[in-house]
Enzyme design. Structure first.
Site, PDB file in Angstrom:
ATOM      1  CE  LYS A  76      40.409   8.971  14.714  1.00 53.13           C
ATOM      2  NZ  LYS A  76      39.957   7.668  14.193  1.00 53.13           N
ATOM      3  CB  SER A 151      39.347   8.421  10.352  1.00 57.35           C
ATOM      4  OG  SER A 151      39.225   7.589  11.493  1.00 57.35           O
ATOM      5  CB  SER A 175      40.202   4.526  11.263  1.00 58.72           C
ATOM      6  OG  SER A 175      39.423   5.032  10.214  1.00 58.72           O
TER       7      SER A 175
HETATM    8  N1  GLN Z   1      37.339   4.330   5.997  1.00 57.98           N
HETATM    9  C1  GLN Z   1      36.276   3.740   6.730  1.00 57.98           C
HETATM   10  C2  GLN Z   1      35.115   4.701   6.806  1.00 57.98           C
HETATM   11  O1  GLN Z   1      35.204   5.715   6.215  1.00 57.98           O
HETATM   12  C3  GLN Z   1      36.741   3.374   8.113  1.00 57.98           C
HETATM   13  C4  GLN Z   1      36.870   4.531   9.011  1.00 57.98           C
HETATM   14  C5  GLN Z   1      37.212   4.142  10.408  1.00 57.98           C
HETATM   15  O2  GLN Z   1      37.708   3.054  10.665  1.00 57.98           O
HETATM   16  N2  GLN Z   1      36.923   5.059  11.315  1.00 57.98           N
HETATM   17  O3  GLN Z   1      34.118   4.470   7.406  1.00 57.98           O
END
Ligand code: GLN
Length: 486
Positions: A76, A151, A175
């Site tokens: 990532k 994400s 995410s």
């Molecule tokens: N969707 C959640 C957020 O927008 C989690 C994102 C994540 O785990 N990085 O914060």
């Protein structure tokens, strides 16, 4: 060849049936031709990959290889990679070349893994759909009109389409698990502190945790064994021996107690997903597991608490991007204030700005007690609920997401409904607990994920149950039609 798991590739490499250079070349070609459709990668690193593959072959020849040596992986783009662009999905870091490797990158490289490239992600990991990426969204290989989740959507989409056998991700509120569920793969978020955050660009430091995205639980166990462990460069990393995750996979499930939180099976859950999870429960019962309804009474507060704590921490973490030290700088600033304002204003996207505003607000004097402190108290209640539940059961099981992958743009104008897609995942982050999502079937042709959550450092147990389930099912072997090898 691309359907192989990491465990299978490892055997092929160790028995010298294939070379890492040949394998890596094949993956590079596949990525170069298919990523134009999926946009999983922000950067491909074919030269580095071939160099690492050559070194891996030498290690295999000389008998100094490890199980992961020679296997391609993608990271990532939140993990710093030395001399490689590390953008975190943002225009702010579009020109940033990391001067060092994150611990996760370093450990996997030291084991001999080959880096194919850096995967697409929501900007600074803020999002549930990959749509906040400066580089445009990665797409879901099961239906390219739909999001892969976020994400870590680029990593999940790449593994699902078999552009790579495994990838790294990070999970602040879901995410790793949410995109794994939406793309039909396995994704593990370890216990907070199990995997070093050194060199992992910070979003919300008390919640962020890195982990693997793979086809199978067995592969996740292999990657975690190398990623996990104490790192003195991360003060939140826990100094505790790493379990032998792979040797625990074959334990029988007889008598294992699994809790079903009644709050996770209510009207918010898509009925098809509910039916699907019930079928998975039946299979685990046949393996000897016993089920019990449990309560997590404060779980309805997890999303509100998360959207105070995470923005508060992000507003502080993102202060460092000021246009002075590194990252984007605006043209011809009038003065210092103009430099700060325009550098940040021109390079952060809408969602990042929204979070910084919320975070700054909840931390400001006069509101701190009402919001931030209150959210921290809720966080403690959520943690206590889990501890209470773990007095009765070994593991907690439920759906990973309330719906399957949604359409591109479907939730972009409605942040609250976007935030709700993490409703079953955020509580594990607030409590610091490990969770895994594994494929459990399909609903209207789209993958469904089942989530298992365990007590602190119980990754072995999660992986064991997930592996036993995968021995009985073949959901994790399904490949989206267009990406099957001809
Ligand atoms: N969707 C959640 C957020 O927008 C989690 C994102 C994540 O785990 N990085 O914060």
């Amino acid at each position: 060849m691309f359907q192989h798991t990491i465990a299978e590739l490892s055997q092929l490499l160790q028995s010298k049936s294939i070379s890492s250079v040949a394998l890596t070349r094949a993956y590079i070609e596949r990525c170069e031709s298919l990523d134009t459709e999926l946009n999983c990668f922000i950067t491909l690193t074919p030269e580095l990959a071939l160099q690492q593959a050559k070194a891996a072959d030498d290690r295999i020849q000389s008998g100094t290889s490890e199980a992961l040596t020679g296997i391609p992986i993608a990271h990532k783009d939140i993990f710093c990679s030395k001399n490689i662009k590390t953008s975190c999905g943002s225009k702010m870091l579009d020109n940033f070349v990391a001067p060092y490797d994150a611990t996760v990158v370093e450990r996997l490289a030291n084991a001999g893994m080959v880096t194919l490239g850096k995967t697409n992600m929501d900007e600074f990991a803020m999002g549930s759909s990959n749509e906040t990426s400066f580089y445009g969204p990665a797409l879901n290989p099961w239906d390219k009109q739909r999001v892969p989740g976020g994400s870590s959507g680029g990593s999940a989409s790449a593994v699902a389409a078999r552009l790579v056998a495994g990838a790294t991700g990070t999970d602040t509120g879901g995410s790793i698990r949410q995109p794994a569920a939406m793309c039909g793969i396995t994704g593990l978020k370890p216990t907070y502190g199990r995997v070093s955050r050194y060199g992992m660009i910070a979003y919300a430091s008390s919640l962020d945790q890195g982990g693997p995205l793979t086809q199978t639980a067995e592969d996740a166990a292999m990657l975690l064994s190398t990623m996990a462990g104490f790192d003195e460069r991360d003060s939140t990393s826990v100094d505790r021996p790493v379990d032998n995750y792979n040797s625990e996979l074959t334990n029988k499930l007889d008598g294992i107690k699994i809790g079903l939180p009644k709050e996770f099976f209510n009207q918010n859950l898509d009925s098809d997903i509910g039916d699907n999870i019930n079928s998975a429960i039946k299979i685990l019962k046949e393996c000897g597991a016993v089920f019990k309804e449990i309560e997590l009474p404060n779980s309805h507060l997890s999303i509100p608490a998360y959207y105070v704590v995470a923005p508060a921490e992000c507003s502080s973490n993102l202060e460092r991007y000021d246009g002075v030290r590194y990252g984007y700088r605006c043209e011809d600033p009038k003065d210092l204030a103009d430099l700060y304002c325009r550098s940040r204003g021109e390079s952060f996207g809408e969602e990042v700005k929204r979070r910084i505003m919320i975070g700054t607000y909840v931390l400001s004097s006069g509101y701190y007690d009402a919001y931030y402190l209150q959210a921290q108290k809720i966080r403690r209640l959520i943690r206590d609920d889990f501890q209470q539940a773990f007095n009765d059961v070994d593991i907690i099981l439920g759906p990973t997401t309330p719906t399957t992958a949604f359409k591109l743009n479907e939730n972009m104008d409605d942040p609250v409904s976007m935030y709700l897609s993490d409703i079953y995942t955020v509580s594990a982050n607030l409590a610091g607990l490990p969770g895994i999502s594994i494929p459990s079937g399909f609903s209207n042709g789209l993958p469904v994920g089942m989530q298992l959550m365990g007590n602190y450092f119980q990754e072995s147990k999660l992986l064991n149950i997930a592996h036993q389930y995968q021995l009985q099912t073949d959901w994790h072997k399904q490949i989206p039609g267009e990406f099957k090898e001809s």
